[in-house]
Scaffold this motif. Structure first.
Motif: not given
Length: 340
Positions: A180-186, A241-244, A270-273, A332-337
């Motif tokens: 989905l393009g996330h690079t800042e993933i915790a 700054e984390v987005t995922g 703003q943040v995908s989970v 499902r709907a908790s993740t996006g670009p």
């Protein structure tokens, strides 16, 4: 087939029909999922041998010959509870009863006492729910002549195991965020002493490393929604700054999403989970939770199959590989670009 003195027993029927003891048990219990051809072979073998069920003796001996013992260390959490339920269902379908002993902690003496209780009841085999490292260590105390299977975590030498592929499931979750393009993933990990938590952590770390991305220190939870909520607060304080976020189970993900919502952070805007487990409530959360599904029904069925096989094995020492059940990503709907 070798001549055996006395009246024929179930093992004689199985040998003559060319099927397993478990299949004969299923036929005797009118289980619906037996092929008619197989059922006919078993019934023909029973007729040829003059096999008759002694209902009075069966009532007295059923727990001795058809009871599987289960030792569990923590049945309050979703994984162990779901595994235990599936084991009981699979055992019943195969014609077995279950006798469950819950041990408060993986202490060697407590485990030995649990084994003694089950052996005193003449169980035909034992399944050990061993999610913690300490639980695996105490399994060394199993009697050498007692058929056993470990499930949900790890295994001791000589004991077969049935596990969900936690590592691959974690990689699926992390790669989904990467795609989905996330690079800042915790990552919010589970309890420090749980093998599943370690495997999910390893999956996240290797997926991130393979993508050439930096690894943050994992936030530590205890599988509860409360600890996920605390992790969400800490995430916002340390790494806004984390987005995922890949969370090691759904209950912690629920708490994390609540903390983000209270901080005014939109999920997934703003943040995908992503969670792990696919609990029954996951699709009804707000937003519905992307997660990794664990097929506990398959785990239970495979575990009973392996145990029944070990009951008939001449050599109790197992040298094969674990039976691995794959996990499956449910989007499902908790993740996006990734947000721009």
């Amino acid at each position: 087939m070798e001549d055996r003195p006395g009246r024929p027993v179930m093992a004689d029927v199985a040998e003559l029909a060319g099927v397993s003891h478990q299949t004969v048990s299923r036929v005797l219990n009118d289980h619906p999922y037996v092929k008619e051809e197989t059922r006919a072979k078993v019934l023909a073998a029973m007729a040829e041998l003059g096999y008759r069920r002694n209902l009075t003796a069966r009532a007295l001996a059923r727990r001795q010959s058809d009871t599987i013992g289960v030792i569990a260390f923590d049945t309050t959490l979703h994984g162990p509870a779901s595994t235990l339920f599936s084991l009981e269902q699979a055992a019943r379908a195969a014609g077995y009863q279950t006798q469950v002993v819950t041990v408060p902690d993986p202490h060697p003496q407590a485990f030995a006492d649990a084994v003694d209780r089950l052996v005193a009841q003449s169980v035909c085999g034992v399944v050990v729910l061993a999610p913690q490292r300490a639980a695996v260590q105490v399994m060394a105390g199993l009697p050498a002549d007692l058929p056993a299977v470990a499930v949900e975590g790890g295994t001791a030498p000589g004991v077969p195991s049935v596990v969900v592929d936690q590592f691959d499931g974690a990689q699926q979750a992390t790669r989904h965020l990467l795609d989905l393009g996330h690079t800042e993933i915790a990552h919010v990990r589970g309890r420090l002493d749980w093998l599943e938590a370690e495997a999910r952590l390893d999956g996240w770390q290797q997926a991130m490393t393979a993508a050439g991305l930096r690894l943050r220190e994992p936030l530590v939870g205890d599988w509860s929604a409360r600890s996920g909520y605390a992790a969400g607060l800490e995430l916002q304080r340390r790494w806004p700054e984390v987005t995922g976020v890949f969370v090691a189970n759904d209950h912690m993900a629920l708490g994390l999403v609540r903390a983000l919502a209270e901080a005014g952070v939109d999920v997934p805007g703003q943040v995908s989970v992503v969670g792990f487990d696919d609990i029954a409530e996951a699709e009804f959360l707000r937003p519905p939770l992307t997660t990794v599904h664990q097929d506990f029904a398959e785990v239970g069925a495979r575990c009973v199959d392996v145990l029944v096989e070990r009951m008939g094995a001449a050599d109790r020492w197992f040298q094969g590989r674990p039976v691995v059940v794959p996990g499956r990503l449910v989007v499902r709907a908790s993740t996006g670009p990734v947000p721009r």
